[in-house]
Every structure is written in C-alpha cells, then in structure tokens.
Design a protein around this motif. Structure first.
Motif, PDB file in Angstrom:
ATOM      1  N   UNK A  39       0.869  -1.167   0.000  1.00  0.00           N
ATOM      2  CA  UNK A  39       0.000   0.000   0.000  1.00  0.00           C
ATOM      3  C   UNK A  39       0.911   1.223   0.000  1.00  0.00           C
ATOM      4  N   UNK A  40       0.782   2.030  -1.025  1.00  0.00           N
ATOM      5  CA  UNK A  40       1.679   3.165  -1.228  1.00  0.00           C
ATOM      6  C   UNK A  40       0.908   4.461  -0.978  1.00  0.00           C
ATOM      7  N   UNK A  41       1.330   5.197   0.042  1.00  0.00           N
ATOM      8  CA  UNK A  41       0.722   6.489   0.373  1.00  0.00           C
ATOM      9  C   UNK A  41       1.547   7.587  -0.285  1.00  0.00           C
ATOM     10  N   UNK A  42       0.865   8.498  -0.949  1.00  0.00           N
ATOM     11  CA  UNK A  42       1.550   9.567  -1.680  1.00  0.00           C
ATOM     12  C   UNK A  42       1.037  10.915  -1.200  1.00  0.00           C
ATOM     13  N   UNK A  43       1.980  11.798  -0.929  1.00  0.00           N
ATOM     14  CA  UNK A  43       1.656  13.175  -0.568  1.00  0.00           C
ATOM     15  C   UNK A  43       2.221  14.090  -1.647  1.00  0.00           C
ATOM     16  N   UNK A  86       6.491   9.715  -0.446  1.00  0.00           N
ATOM     17  CA  UNK A  86       5.979   8.389  -0.777  1.00  0.00           C
ATOM     18  C   UNK A  86       6.299   7.478   0.404  1.00  0.00           C
ATOM     19  N   UNK A  87       5.286   6.815   0.921  1.00  0.00           N
ATOM     20  CA  UNK A  87       5.464   5.899   2.040  1.00  0.00           C
ATOM     21  C   UNK A  87       4.864   4.555   1.640  1.00  0.00           C
ATOM     22  N   UNK A  88       5.583   3.486   1.917  1.00  0.00           N
ATOM     23  CA  UNK A  88       5.140   2.156   1.515  1.00  0.00           C
ATOM     24  C   UNK A  88       4.902   1.274   2.728  1.00  0.00           C
ATOM     25  N   UNK A  89       3.793   0.566   2.730  1.00  0.00           N
ATOM     26  CA  UNK A  89       3.481  -0.393   3.788  1.00  0.00           C
ATOM     27  C   UNK A  89       3.247  -1.747   3.136  1.00  0.00           C
ATOM     28  N   UNK A  90       4.070  -2.718   3.488  1.00  0.00           N
ATOM     29  CA  UNK A  90       3.970  -4.058   2.920  1.00  0.00           C
ATOM     30  C   UNK A  90       2.966  -4.878   3.714  1.00  0.00           C
ATOM     31  N   UNK A  91       2.056  -5.528   3.018  1.00  0.00           N
ATOM     32  CA  UNK A  91       1.086  -6.400   3.665  1.00  0.00           C
ATOM     33  C   UNK A  91       1.806  -7.663   4.132  1.00  0.00           C
ATOM     34  N   UNK A  92       1.691  -7.957   5.407  1.00  0.00           N
ATOM     35  CA  UNK A  92       2.323  -9.148   5.970  1.00  0.00           C
ATOM     36  C   UNK A  92       1.428 -10.381   5.806  1.00  0.00           C
ATOM     37  N   UNK A  93       0.107 -10.165   5.871  1.00  0.00           N
ATOM     38  CA  UNK A  93      -0.837 -11.266   5.754  1.00  0.00           C
ATOM     39  C   UNK A  93      -2.160 -10.721   5.266  1.00  0.00           C
ATOM     40  N   UNK A  94      -2.727 -11.385   4.294  1.00  0.00           N
ATOM     41  CA  UNK A  94      -4.052 -11.016   3.795  1.00  0.00           C
ATOM     42  C   UNK A  94      -5.069 -11.799   4.607  1.00  0.00           C
ATOM     43  N   UNK A  95      -5.859 -11.095   5.401  1.00  0.00           N
ATOM     44  CA  UNK A  95      -6.792 -11.759   6.303  1.00  0.00           C
ATOM     45  C   UNK A  95      -8.175 -11.903   5.666  1.00  0.00           C
TER      46      UNK A  95
END
Length: 158
Positions: free
Chosen positions: A69-73, A135-144
């Motif tokens: 998930x990539x957050x962009x400002x 730009x900030x990136x959050x990697x999904x660890x587990x798809x619930x």
C-alpha cells in the motif's frame, strides 16, 4: 436512485459469487424463469450495474505474492499535474487500485508485485513519472480477508 428490486439484487449477488452461471442456473437460483432472468441480466449489464465478468486469478500461484500500500503526498494540486499523474499511474501494471484520499495522504495505491526488488523497480518508475512530495510504503504481511463481492444485503430490497 437505482430502480432495482429483490430479483435484480439476487441476480447481482449470485453473479458476484459465481460469474460463470448460465442463465438457466441463475434463473433457478433467483426464482425466475429463464426469459425474464435473461432480460433482467441484459438490463443490468446495459445500465452499468454489471461492469465486467472476470476470473479471479490466484496472485501467489502466478508469482505475484507481494502487496504494497503506497501512500503519496503532494504539494501541487492542479488539473494538469493530476492528468499527468493519473496517466502515469494508469500505465503501471502493478497498480491494482488508485484512490484520491482525504486527510494527511493525498493518494493511495494498492500495488502487487513479485518481491522487494520488483517493488523497487515499480517505485523508481513511479517517482520518475511526476514530482511527488512524499511516498510511504506499507507491505502487507498477511491477507486476512479479501472479497470482490459488494455487501448487497445492507441495502433495502423492495
């Protein structure tokens, strides 16, 4: 406002669960004969309630296990910049979803890729496309949970 009744919602719900249903199978599930069911299905497609019928591919099995998930400002908020940005993002096949947000983040992208190196290649293409403030990136660890079905049961049906 939409003009859907309980049969229309039943058709939509059934197709969300299985887009391969034949008209005969669909009509049996929703309690209509084939011809009225087929007419409703055509109307739902023509009126844009059904946008596409697709197969959902297992991303892990095909080699795309990483979701980011990539957050962009941004600081520039004009139509020309947005048009260039939207075109650049649309051209990146890794992007599954592209949202304009409220709050601290201006845009949010859902990206799928092969691995960390694949994400780095994506990131370099993204930042080359237009000027971004952050730009900030959050990697999904587990798809619930994941679903493509809309919660049609929340709506009142005639």
């Amino acid at each position: 406002m939409n003009q859907l009744d309980r049969y229309d919602y039943a058709i939509l719900d059934a197709l969300q669960r299985d887009g391969t249903l034949s008209v005969a199978q669909l009509s049996e599930q929703v309690g209509l004969s084939s011809t009225p069911c087929w007419k409703r299905l055509r109307r739902l497609e023509e009126d844009g309630y059904i946008e596409h019928r697709v197969a959902i591919v297992n991303r892990r099995k095909v080699g795309l296990p990483v979701t980011v998930f990539v957050s962009i400002r941004i600081t520039q908020h004009d139509e020309n910049w947005f048009a260039r940005f939207a075109d650049a993002v649309a051209a990146l096949p890794e992007v599954q979803e592209f949202h304009r947000m409220s709050g601290d983040v201006d845009y949010l992208l859902k990206v799928v890729t092969t691995d960390i190196e694949g994400y780095d290649r994506f990131y370099k293409k993204l930042i080359k496309s237009v000027k971004l403030t952050g730009v900030s990136s959050a990697f999904s660890m587990e798809q619930i949970k994941i679903t493509t079905s809309l919660p049609l049961g929340l709506l009142s049906h005639q």
